[in-house]
Design an enzyme around this catalytic site. Structure first.
Site, short mmCIF file in Angstrom:
data_model
loop_
_atom_site.label_atom_id
_atom_site.label_comp_id
_atom_site.label_asym_id
_atom_site.label_seq_id
_atom_site.Cartn_x
_atom_site.Cartn_y
_atom_site.Cartn_z
CD GLU A 75 -2.91 -0.86 -0.18
OE1 GLU A 75 -2.97 0.26 -0.74
OE2 GLU A 75 -3.50 -1.85 -0.63
CE1 TYR A 158 -6.98 2.65 -1.05
CE2 TYR A 158 -4.65 2.99 -0.59
CZ TYR A 158 -5.67 2.25 -1.14
OH TYR A 158 -5.37 1.06 -1.76
CG ASP A 176 -8.41 3.38 -5.11
OD1 ASP A 176 -9.62 3.16 -5.25
OD2 ASP A 176 -7.55 2.93 -5.88
#
Length: 329
Positions: A75, A158, A176
DNA sequence: TAGACGTGGCA
DNA sequence: TTGCCAAGTCT
């Protein structure tokens, strides 16, 4: 669950044609798009998740044995960087630092060096700092609560939702750029979402989030993948889209973007370009680098000095005595 | 809240 | 060739 999908599909088509042929629907006067009924929403979940089951990419951080740390590293790396470029670096990182504590034992400079050319190297520093916090405050385990994740360096709204959802199967709105684009088209009927995430977008995403935790996590991954592979920014593959028939943007004739210009990013000649060149030299050298060598990367001395000062201020570069510089120890 | 923050591929 | 775009965060 598979059996009644056909029935729901029939109901959906019926209700949509009714809505289309009846100008004075109950919710037609509302400011936003009409909220789909529960049956239509359940149908949407099935269509997108079934599509995901068939078409999801086989990515390492999605493997059954991938841990939360693998998800978290991915991520960070995927923040503004394409999957194809992340793949090899992610593999190197997980092999070298299989647990947060392993990374925490390294110097931040090594994290910056191993970040390579992924871009936005402050992310490497923040990931290193997050690993340190995890080792110190969370017993070396990536936390599973959204607020604990959010408290980590480099973890925003996020990423906290993504890690909680993808690594731990929790129920969160994962919003996102892909999901925002999918919902902009599917629900709002616009080619692109607004420049900044709005409350309306969060409301839409929250309203569509499956109630069941496991399904919600699946839905989050599926909508992201749909945005990445089908509902692409430049040339959407609507012919392959499982929900094209109910896409508000398609039904409106795929109108072109008409809002404020999408934020462009200039690069050539900016401080960012100079910072990039400076850091590339430092990454490539295992020894401290003399100022004179750094001076060679950019002709303009004022901008060059400003860029170097910025890197030092950010903690990406460490000044030593005698005009030497290196990545932070 | 707008702008800073890297890098490379594709149309 | 130029500009857009890529799983955002921080200030």
């Amino acid at each position: 669950m598979c059996e009644d999908r056909k029935d729901m599909s029939t109901d959906l088509r019926d209700s949509r044609s009714r809505a289309a042929s009846t100008p004075s629907g109950p919710s037609a006067a509302a400011a936003g798009p009409p909220a789909p009924g529960p049956r239509a929403v359940a149908e949407l979940h099935d269509l997108v998740i079934d599509w995901f089951d068939e078409n999801a990419r086989d990515l390492p951080w999605r493997a059954p044995d991938a841990g939360a740390w693998s998800v978290m590293v991915s991520e960070f790396m995927l923040q503004q960087t394409p999957v194809s470029r992340v793949l090899p670096v992610h593999q190197e990182w997980l092999a070298r630092w299989p647990r947060p504590a392993d990374l925490a034992q390294e110097s931040p400079g090594e994290a910056v060096r191993a970040w390579g050319r992924l871009g936005y190297p402050r992310r490497a520093l923040r990931l290193h700092a997050a690993a340190t916090a995890i080792a110190q405050r969370h017993g070396g385990e990536v936390p599973r609560e959204h607020d604990e994740l959010l408290a980590l360096p480099g973890v925003g709204e996020y990423t906290a939702a993504a890690v909680a959802s993808f690594a731990y199967g929790r129920r969160h709105v994962v919003l996102d750029t892909n999901v925002r684009r999918v919902f902009a088209r599917l629900v709002s009927g616009t080619a692109y979402p607004p420049n900044a995430t709005t409350a309306a977008e969060r409301r839409t995403a929250g309203g569509l989030l499956p109630a069941d935790e496991a399904t919600a996590a699946r839905w989050a991954a599926a909508t992201m993948e749909l945005g990445a592979l089908v509902c692409a920014a430049r040339s959407p593959a609507c012919g392959s889209c499982p929900v094209a028939a109910r896409c508000a943007w398609r039904l409106a004739g795929s109108p072109a973007h008409d809002g404020p210009p999408r934020r462009g990013q200039t690069y050539a000649g900016t401080d960012r370009q100079v910072r990039g060149r400076l850091l590339a030299v430092l990454r490539a050298s295992s020894d401290p680098v003399p100022q004179a060598v750094l001076d060679g990367v950019w002709h303009e001395p004022v901008q060059r000095a400003r860029a170097l000062d910025g890197l030092v201020a950010d903690g990406l570069v460490e000044p030593l005595a005698d005009g030497l510089y290196r990545l932070p120890a």
